[in-house]
Motif scaffolding. Structure first.
Motif, PDB file in Angstrom:
ATOM      1  N   ILE A  70      15.585 -10.449  13.018  1.00  0.00           N
ATOM      2  CA  ILE A  70      15.748 -10.120  14.139  1.00  0.00           C
ATOM      3  C   ILE A  70      14.790  -9.530  14.860  1.00  0.00           C
ATOM      4  O   ILE A  70      14.954  -7.952  14.336  1.00  0.00           O
ATOM      5  CB  ILE A  70      16.769  -9.586  14.113  1.00  0.00           C
ATOM      6  CG1 ILE A  70      18.592 -10.639  13.411  1.00  0.00           C
ATOM      7  CG2 ILE A  70      18.296  -9.470  15.449  1.00  0.00           C
ATOM      8  CD1 ILE A  70      17.845 -12.233  14.071  1.00  0.00           C
ATOM      9  N   ILE A  71      14.760  -9.485  16.431  1.00  0.00           N
ATOM     10  CA  ILE A  71      14.233  -7.601  17.069  1.00  0.00           C
ATOM     11  C   ILE A  71      14.476  -8.108  18.296  1.00  0.00           C
ATOM     12  O   ILE A  71      16.089  -8.616  18.515  1.00  0.00           O
ATOM     13  CB  ILE A  71      12.886  -8.450  17.279  1.00  0.00           C
ATOM     14  CG1 ILE A  71      12.473  -9.380  17.737  1.00  0.00           C
ATOM     15  CG2 ILE A  71      11.885  -8.597  15.938  1.00  0.00           C
ATOM     16  CD1 ILE A  71      11.353  -9.943  18.070  1.00  0.00           C
ATOM     17  N   SER A  72      14.321  -7.372  18.747  1.00  0.00           N
ATOM     18  CA  SER A  72      14.890  -7.131  20.405  1.00  0.00           C
ATOM     19  C   SER A  72      14.641  -7.444  21.490  1.00  0.00           C
ATOM     20  O   SER A  72      12.842  -8.067  21.633  1.00  0.00           O
ATOM     21  CB  SER A  72      14.732  -4.974  20.790  1.00  0.00           C
ATOM     22  OG  SER A  72      14.964  -4.797  21.994  1.00  0.00           O
ATOM     23  N   HIS A  73      15.461  -8.263  22.549  1.00  0.00           N
ATOM     24  CA  HIS A  73      14.691  -8.750  24.232  1.00  0.00           C
ATOM     25  C   HIS A  73      15.604  -7.711  24.903  1.00  0.00           C
ATOM     26  O   HIS A  73      16.269  -8.597  25.793  1.00  0.00           O
ATOM     27  CB  HIS A  73      15.850  -9.709  23.343  1.00  0.00           C
ATOM     28  CG  HIS A  73      14.871 -10.916  25.013  1.00  0.00           C
ATOM     29  ND1 HIS A  73      13.580 -10.752  25.064  1.00  0.00           N
ATOM     30  CD2 HIS A  73      15.341 -11.563  25.739  1.00  0.00           C
ATOM     31  CE1 HIS A  73      13.385 -11.913  26.035  1.00  0.00           C
ATOM     32  NE2 HIS A  73      14.941 -12.873  26.265  1.00  0.00           N
ATOM     33  N   THR A  74      15.961  -6.408  24.236  1.00  0.00           N
ATOM     34  CA  THR A  74      16.408  -5.418  25.024  1.00  0.00           C
ATOM     35  C   THR A  74      17.922  -5.408  24.866  1.00  0.00           C
ATOM     36  O   THR A  74      18.974  -6.291  24.500  1.00  0.00           O
ATOM     37  CB  THR A  74      16.588  -5.185  26.691  1.00  0.00           C
ATOM     38  OG1 THR A  74      16.953  -6.177  27.079  1.00  0.00           O
ATOM     39  CG2 THR A  74      14.586  -4.828  26.448  1.00  0.00           C
ATOM     40  N   TYR A  75      18.440  -4.018  25.133  1.00  0.00           N
ATOM     41  CA  TYR A  75      20.318  -3.977  24.870  1.00  0.00           C
ATOM     42  C   TYR A  75      20.777  -4.556  26.235  1.00  0.00           C
ATOM     43  O   TYR A  75      21.894  -5.687  26.052  1.00  0.00           O
ATOM     44  CB  TYR A  75      20.693  -2.767  25.071  1.00  0.00           C
ATOM     45  CG  TYR A  75      22.316  -2.490  24.690  1.00  0.00           C
ATOM     46  CD1 TYR A  75      22.666  -2.836  23.454  1.00  0.00           C
ATOM     47  CD2 TYR A  75      23.167  -2.989  25.466  1.00  0.00           C
ATOM     48  CE1 TYR A  75      23.735  -2.836  22.899  1.00  0.00           C
ATOM     49  CE2 TYR A  75      24.741  -2.527  25.863  1.00  0.00           C
ATOM     50  CZ  TYR A  75      25.084  -2.366  24.180  1.00  0.00           C
ATOM     51  OH  TYR A  75      26.246  -2.832  23.703  1.00  0.00           O
ATOM     52  N   ASP A  76      20.128  -4.323  26.868  1.00  0.00           N
ATOM     53  CA  ASP A  76      20.797  -4.836  28.416  1.00  0.00           C
ATOM     54  C   ASP A  76      19.607  -4.968  30.022  1.00  0.00           C
ATOM     55  O   ASP A  76      20.177  -4.360  30.768  1.00  0.00           O
ATOM     56  CB  ASP A  76      21.953  -3.580  29.661  1.00  0.00           C
ATOM     57  CG  ASP A  76      22.944  -4.580  30.476  1.00  0.00           C
ATOM     58  OD1 ASP A  76      22.615  -5.885  30.613  1.00  0.00           O
ATOM     59  OD2 ASP A  76      22.951  -3.768  31.489  1.00  0.00           O
ATOM     60  N   MET A  77      18.652  -5.186  29.527  1.00  0.00           N
ATOM     61  CA  MET A  77      17.744  -5.187  30.524  1.00  0.00           C
ATOM     62  C   MET A  77      16.808  -7.079  30.735  1.00  0.00           C
ATOM     63  O   MET A  77      15.819  -7.355  31.128  1.00  0.00           O
ATOM     64  CB  MET A  77      16.318  -4.617  30.196  1.00  0.00           C
ATOM     65  CG  MET A  77      16.691  -3.347  30.545  1.00  0.00           C
ATOM     66  SD  MET A  77      14.794  -1.878  29.372  1.00  0.00           S
ATOM     67  CE  MET A  77      14.261  -1.627  31.638  1.00  0.00           C
ATOM     68  N   GLU A 120      16.700   5.128  26.481  1.00  0.00           N
ATOM     69  CA  GLU A 120      18.320   4.816  26.375  1.00  0.00           C
ATOM     70  C   GLU A 120      18.267   3.447  26.144  1.00  0.00           C
ATOM     71  O   GLU A 120      19.532   3.206  25.132  1.00  0.00           O
ATOM     72  CB  GLU A 120      18.660   5.260  27.388  1.00  0.00           C
ATOM     73  CG  GLU A 120      18.841   7.150  27.899  1.00  0.00           C
ATOM     74  CD  GLU A 120      19.448   7.165  28.896  1.00  0.00           C
ATOM     75  OE1 GLU A 120      19.897   6.459  29.321  1.00  0.00           O
ATOM     76  OE2 GLU A 120      19.903   8.726  29.123  1.00  0.00           O
ATOM     77  N   ASP A 121      18.173   2.398  26.390  1.00  0.00           N
ATOM     78  CA  ASP A 121      18.502   0.846  26.771  1.00  0.00           C
ATOM     79  C   ASP A 121      17.848   1.199  24.822  1.00  0.00           C
ATOM     80  O   ASP A 121      18.097   0.080  23.818  1.00  0.00           O
ATOM     81  CB  ASP A 121      17.309   0.110  27.389  1.00  0.00           C
ATOM     82  CG  ASP A 121      18.008  -1.297  27.072  1.00  0.00           C
ATOM     83  OD1 ASP A 121      19.051  -1.710  27.669  1.00  0.00           O
ATOM     84  OD2 ASP A 121      17.026  -2.099  26.320  1.00  0.00           O
TER      85      ASP A 121
END
Length: 304
Positions: free
Chosen positions: A180-187, A220-221
């Motif tokens: 599992i990796i990041s696709h941003t939190y809310d971007m 912050e994201d």
């Protein structure tokens, strides 16, 4: 010549012979490890001597029976893709393994490939994951923190494609096949479901914000998605998939500073991954794969 003299000569002869034989053995032992002038110490095909590899990366999204757009693929075709990849000698690897290779602490096979999914749809868990387990194939899933486990868009009540939750994410991670990796939190916001003008459809800087404001939001994201992944899955976030593939040098530099080792774009192409070259891990190309990509087209991508 009396007996004592003969015996002394014999002993000297024996000692001398032993010394000569010992010297010959030592020289032979030492020289057998020295290659001839044009001889290589190791075969160039050996994994351990690789300094660079070509790495294709595939980007999937939603797996569904009625696949009808560039974000969807049927379970049947996805399984055919997996079989085609394996039958043609490709070995699916994780982005962690790719990073280890570049850092010099790991190796890669002759024909590595990365299978990725964007957005974290429930179908990744319910449909794709069983297929990946069937063939013992590794894949990477980029999740959007604000939609993990969601069936509606934020506080609007508007239905969206269901996303898997952290419990399912943990299960997939524990299998050793899914990362599992990041696709941003809310971007990666849905423009038609957001109110106001400042819609974050991607990591890119908004037109009306300063560079300082942008950097603050970006940090912050990333901290939010990193914390969520750490607390719910128990791992650090070393990779980011750029929403819509949009990025800039500000984002790239900040992610490097924050410890991100790999970033993924959405441009077509094969990546050249070089041992010792950390920059070869950023803005990696990915082929967008969907129902319109037959196994024949897939092979053409891989052999580009």
């Amino acid at each position: 010549m009396n007996f004592e003299i003969k015996n002394l000569i014999y002993r000297i002869f024996v000692v001398t012979l032993i010394l000569v034989i010992s010297i010959i053995v030592v020289i032979a032992s030492a020289t057998k490890f020295i290659p001839e002038e044009n001889e290589k110490v190791m075969n160039s095909d050996d994994i351990s001597v690789k300094t660079a590899v070509n790495l294709p990366i595939l980007m999937y999204h939603h797996v569904v029976d009625n696949a009808d757009n560039e974000m969807t693929i049927t379970p049947e075709l996805f399984e055919e893709h997996v079989k085609t990849i394996l039958e043609n000698g490709y070995v699916p690897v994780s982005l962690e393994e790719v990073a280890f290779f570049v850092e010099g602490s790991g190796d890669l096979p002759d024909k590595p490939i990365c299978i990725t999914f964007d957005d974290g749809y429930l179908s990744n868990y319910e449909i794709a994951f069983p297929i990946l387990k069937k063939y013992n194939v590794k894949a990477t899933i980029a999740i959007v923190g604000s939609t993990v486990g969601a069936t509606t868009y934020k506080n609007t009540g508007i239905e969206i494609i269901p996303h898997f939750d952290y419990e399912k994410a943990r299960e997939m991670e524990k299998s050793g096949l899914i990362s599992i990796i990041s696709h941003t939190y809310d971007m990666h916001q849905a423009e038609h479901l957001e109110s106001g003008d400042n819609v974050r459809i991607s990591i890119g800087k908004l037109e009306n914000e300063t560079e300082e404001e942008y950097e603050k939001f970006l940090r912050e994201d990333f901290e939010k998605i990193s914390l969520a992944i750490r607390e719910n899955i128990g791992k650090e976030t070393i990779a980011v998939a750029y929403p819509r593939g949009i990025s800039d040098e500000i984002a790239n530099n900040i992610f490097k500073e924050l410890g991100v080792k790999v970033t993924l774009a959405t441009t077509n192409g094969i990546n050249k991954i070089e041992k010792g070259n950390l920059n070869s891990l950023y803005k990696l190309h990915r082929y967008t794969i969907h129902e319109g990509i037959s196994t024949e087209k897939l092979i053409k991508f891989l052999e580009n």
